[in-house]
Motif scaffolding. Structure first.
Motif, short mmCIF file in Angstrom:
data_model
loop_
_atom_site.label_atom_id
_atom_site.label_comp_id
_atom_site.label_asym_id
_atom_site.label_seq_id
_atom_site.Cartn_x
_atom_site.Cartn_y
_atom_site.Cartn_z
N ALA A 256 0.81 -1.29 0.00
CA ALA A 256 0.01 0.15 -0.01
C ALA A 256 0.92 1.18 0.04
O ALA A 256 0.42 2.19 -0.66
CB ALA A 256 -0.87 -0.03 1.27
N LEU A 257 2.04 1.17 0.56
CA LEU A 257 2.91 2.41 0.55
C LEU A 257 3.76 2.39 -0.62
O LEU A 257 3.99 3.62 -1.10
CB LEU A 257 3.80 2.50 1.75
N TRP A 258 3.86 1.48 -1.41
CA TRP A 258 4.42 1.46 -2.70
C TRP A 258 3.38 1.95 -3.45
O TRP A 258 3.82 3.07 -4.38
CB TRP A 258 4.58 0.15 -3.36
N TYR A 259 2.11 2.06 -3.35
CA TYR A 259 0.96 2.48 -4.18
C TYR A 259 1.06 3.92 -3.87
O TYR A 259 0.73 4.80 -4.66
CB TYR A 259 0.01 1.59 -3.90
N LEU A 260 0.72 4.24 -2.55
CA LEU A 260 0.76 5.87 -2.29
C LEU A 260 2.18 6.33 -3.10
O LEU A 260 1.91 7.80 -3.42
CB LEU A 260 0.98 6.02 -0.71
N GLY A 261 3.43 5.85 -2.72
CA GLY A 261 4.32 6.52 -3.51
C GLY A 261 4.37 6.61 -5.19
O GLY A 261 4.65 7.68 -5.48
N ALA A 262 3.57 5.81 -5.73
CA ALA A 262 3.08 6.25 -7.26
C ALA A 262 2.36 7.21 -7.38
O ALA A 262 2.58 8.04 -8.36
CB ALA A 262 2.72 4.69 -7.66
N TRP A 263 1.43 7.18 -6.40
CA TRP A 263 0.48 8.56 -6.70
C TRP A 263 1.39 9.95 -6.49
O TRP A 263 0.93 10.59 -7.20
CB TRP A 263 -0.84 8.49 -5.46
N VAL A 264 2.16 9.87 -5.30
CA VAL A 264 2.80 11.10 -5.06
C VAL A 264 3.86 11.31 -6.22
O VAL A 264 4.07 12.37 -6.75
CB VAL A 264 3.65 10.72 -3.80
N ALA A 265 4.31 10.36 -6.73
CA ALA A 265 5.42 10.48 -8.00
C ALA A 265 4.63 11.24 -9.34
O ALA A 265 5.02 12.09 -9.93
CB ALA A 265 6.02 9.33 -8.26
N ALA A 266 3.35 10.35 -9.50
CA ALA A 266 2.68 10.86 -10.72
C ALA A 266 2.28 12.47 -10.42
O ALA A 266 2.46 13.44 -11.35
CB ALA A 266 1.20 9.96 -10.75
N TYR A 267 1.91 12.76 -9.18
CA TYR A 267 1.53 14.26 -8.90
C TYR A 267 2.69 14.97 -9.07
O TYR A 267 2.61 16.46 -9.39
CB TYR A 267 0.90 14.38 -7.60
N LEU A 268 3.74 14.57 -8.42
CA LEU A 268 5.03 15.35 -8.79
C LEU A 268 5.54 15.68 -10.25
O LEU A 268 6.02 16.67 -10.36
CB LEU A 268 6.31 14.73 -7.82
N ALA A 269 5.35 14.64 -10.75
CA ALA A 269 5.63 14.90 -12.44
C ALA A 269 4.85 16.05 -12.95
O ALA A 269 5.06 16.65 -13.86
CB ALA A 269 5.38 13.67 -13.18
N GLU A 270 3.50 16.11 -12.54
CA GLU A 270 2.43 16.77 -12.95
C GLU A 270 3.05 18.34 -12.44
O GLU A 270 3.05 19.29 -13.37
CB GLU A 270 1.13 16.82 -12.47
N ARG A 271 3.50 18.44 -11.25
CA ARG A 271 4.08 19.77 -10.79
C ARG A 271 5.26 20.12 -11.55
O ARG A 271 5.37 21.48 -11.82
CB ARG A 271 4.20 19.57 -9.36
N TYR A 272 5.99 19.58 -11.93
CA TYR A 272 7.16 19.72 -12.64
C TYR A 272 6.98 19.87 -14.05
O TYR A 272 7.79 20.18 -15.09
CB TYR A 272 8.34 18.79 -12.51
N GLY A 273 5.49 19.64 -14.52
CA GLY A 273 5.39 19.60 -16.00
C GLY A 273 5.83 18.73 -16.84
O GLY A 273 6.07 18.82 -18.16
N ALA A 274 6.21 17.55 -16.12
CA ALA A 274 6.85 16.50 -16.87
C ALA A 274 5.62 15.30 -17.08
O ALA A 274 4.61 15.51 -16.49
CB ALA A 274 7.87 15.91 -16.03
N ARG A 275 5.94 14.25 -17.96
CA ARG A 275 5.00 13.13 -18.25
C ARG A 275 5.25 11.99 -17.21
O ARG A 275 6.69 11.66 -17.11
CB ARG A 275 5.06 12.92 -19.60
N GLY A 276 4.48 11.34 -16.61
CA GLY A 276 4.78 10.37 -15.65
C GLY A 276 5.16 9.02 -16.21
O GLY A 276 5.57 7.89 -15.68
N GLU A 277 5.08 8.97 -17.80
CA GLU A 277 5.21 7.77 -18.00
C GLU A 277 6.66 7.45 -18.34
O GLU A 277 7.61 8.33 -18.08
CB GLU A 277 4.52 7.76 -19.62
N ASP A 278 7.17 6.13 -18.64
CA ASP A 278 8.60 6.02 -18.80
C ASP A 278 9.20 6.69 -20.20
O ASP A 278 8.75 7.02 -21.02
CB ASP A 278 9.01 4.23 -19.30
#
Length: 341
Positions: A256-278
C-alpha cells in the motif's frame, strides 16, 4: 495510458493465478522484477530454494540472469515458477504487464502462490482505500497531492526501519521513474549519516526533506530529532488506515505504501510539467539488454555540448576560477595541465 489513469484502475486488476504452490517458497527478482521480489520477500522464507517452489521474477531485458537462477533452483530440487513481463514463451510461466504496474501484479501473484491469499486481499482493500483518497477528482485532503507539493523543488531523503527496507527502494524507484526526481535512500544505520553529513556543512541541509516511511523504530525516532534541526523538513509517511493488526507492517501495508508512492510520484511529475510515463531512452535501453537492437545505434547517450556545465573541471574547481597555471602544484600530471590550457 497516463500514470494517473493507470493508478486509478490498479486496485482489483490482478487477474493471474491464485492457486497456492508447494512450499517452502523462495523468491528472487531481476530486471523489472527486482522491486516486486523485494516486497514479496516479506511472505517467503528465502531467496533461493532447495525444494518446494522457487519464484523468479524478471523481464526480457534480464532473461540471462533469470534463466541462471531458475536453472540453479531446478538443480537444487525446487519447482520453478518463472514470472516475467516478456521473453521466450518457453521461459515464462506467468506473464505480467510491464512498466509501473509490474510490481503490483508480480507481488500479488507471489502472495497468492505462496499461500497468503488473506494478505493479498488485505492489500487490495488498502489500495482501494488509497485510490479513493488520492484520485485526481479528490481536490481537498488528498494525501498524495499534498505530499507531492511538499517534495516539489526539494531532494527527498528516504528512511525506514530495517524490517521495511523495501520502502526506500520502492520510493526511490517511483520518484525517479514516474516523478523524474532524484531521491536519496538512507540505508543501514541512519545515525552516522544524520549526525555527520549535515553537521559540519549546514548548507547541505537546504532544500532537503526527509520521509520516514512506515513505522519508525527507536533509531529512526532519534534520527528524526536530529534531522529536524538540520534540514528543511521531516515528514512521517505512515501505513494507511485499516492495516490488519495481525500484520501491522507486513506485505499488505508495504504494498500500500508503494502504491501511495506511485501517486505521489505521478503528482510530482505533474507539478514539474513532466510526463509520468517511462522515458523513451528506458525502452531503448531495455531493448538493447533484451538483444533487440544494436546498442550503438539506439541513441542511448545524451548529446553533450562543448561547454556542458555538467562536466566539472576538477583542477579549476579545486583552485577556484581565478587560479592560473603558475599556482598549480608541480605534481599535477601533464594531462591535467593540457586540459587547463
Amino acid at each position: 495510458m497516463d500514470a494517473l489513469t493507470l493508478l486509478a484502475g490498479l486496485p482489483g486488476s490482478y487477474a493471474g493465478p491464485t492457486q497456492p504452490e508447494p512450499g517452502p517458497h523462495a523468491v528472487i527478482g531481476v530486471g523489472e522484477g527486482t522491486l516486486a521480489a523485494h516486497l514479496a520477500g516479506l511472505l517467503v522464507s528465502g531467496t533461493l530454494a532447495r525444494g518446494g517452489t522457487q519464484f523468479v521474477i524478471g523481464s526480457a531485458d534480464a532473461a540471462d540472469p533469470a534463466r541462471d537462477y531458475a536453472d540453479l533452483a531446478e538443480v537444487a530440487g525446487a519447482n520453478v515458477r518463472r514470472v516475467s513481463t516478456g521473453g521466450s514463451p518457453s521461459e515464462v510461466d506467468v506473464l505480467v504487464p510491464g512498466g509501473l504496474s509490474t510490481t503490483y501484479h508480480a507481488a500479488q501473484y507471489v502472495a497468492y502462490a505462496g499461500g497468503h491469499a488473506d494478505q493479498a486481499r488485505d492489500a487490495e482493500r488498502l489500495l482501494a482505500g488509497l485510490r479513493d483518497r488520492c484520485a485526481p477528482q479528490v481536490t481537498g485532503d488528498n494525501p498524495a497531492r499534498d505530499l507531492a507539493w511538499t517534495l516539489w523543488g526539494r531532494t527527498p531523503l528516504l528512511l525506514a526501519a530495517p524490517d521495511a527496507d523495501a520502502l526506500p527502494h520502492a520510493w526511490q524507484t517511483l520518484l525517479a521513474r514516474v516523478g523524474k526526481t532524484l531521491a536519496v535512500p538512507v540505508l543501514g544505520d541512519p545515525l552516522p549519516l544524520v549526525t555527520g553529513a549535515f553537521e559540519a556543512q549546514h548548507e547541505k541541509g537546504d532544500a532537503k526533506v526527509a520521509l520516514i516511511l512506515g513505522d519508525p523504530d527507536p533509531a529512526l525516532n532519534i534520527a528524526r530529532e536530529v534531522l529536524e534541526s538540520r534540514i528543511d523538513e521531516v515528514v512521517a509517511v505512515p501505513y494507511p488506515p485499516g492495516v490488519n493488526p495481525a500484520h501491522p507492517g507486513g506485505y499488505a501495508a508495504q504494498l500500500a505504501l508503494w502504491y501511495l508512492g506511485a501517486w505521489v510520484a505521478a503528482y510530482l511529475a505533474e507539478r514539474y510539467g513532466a510526463r509520468g510515463e517511462d522515458t523513451p531512452v528506458l525502452a531503448r535501453a531495455q531493448a538493447a539488454l533484451a538483444g533487440e537492437g544494436d546498442p550503438d545505434a539506439l541513441g542511448l547517450a545524451a548529446p553533450r555540448e562543448r561547454d556542458d556545465l555538467r562536466r566539472t573541471d576538477l583542477v579549476r574547481d579545486w583552485r577556484g576560477d581565478a587560479a592560473d597555471e603558475d599556482d598549480l602544484d608541480e605534481d599535477l600530471d601533464e594531462d591535467e595541465l593540457d586540459d587547463e590550457r
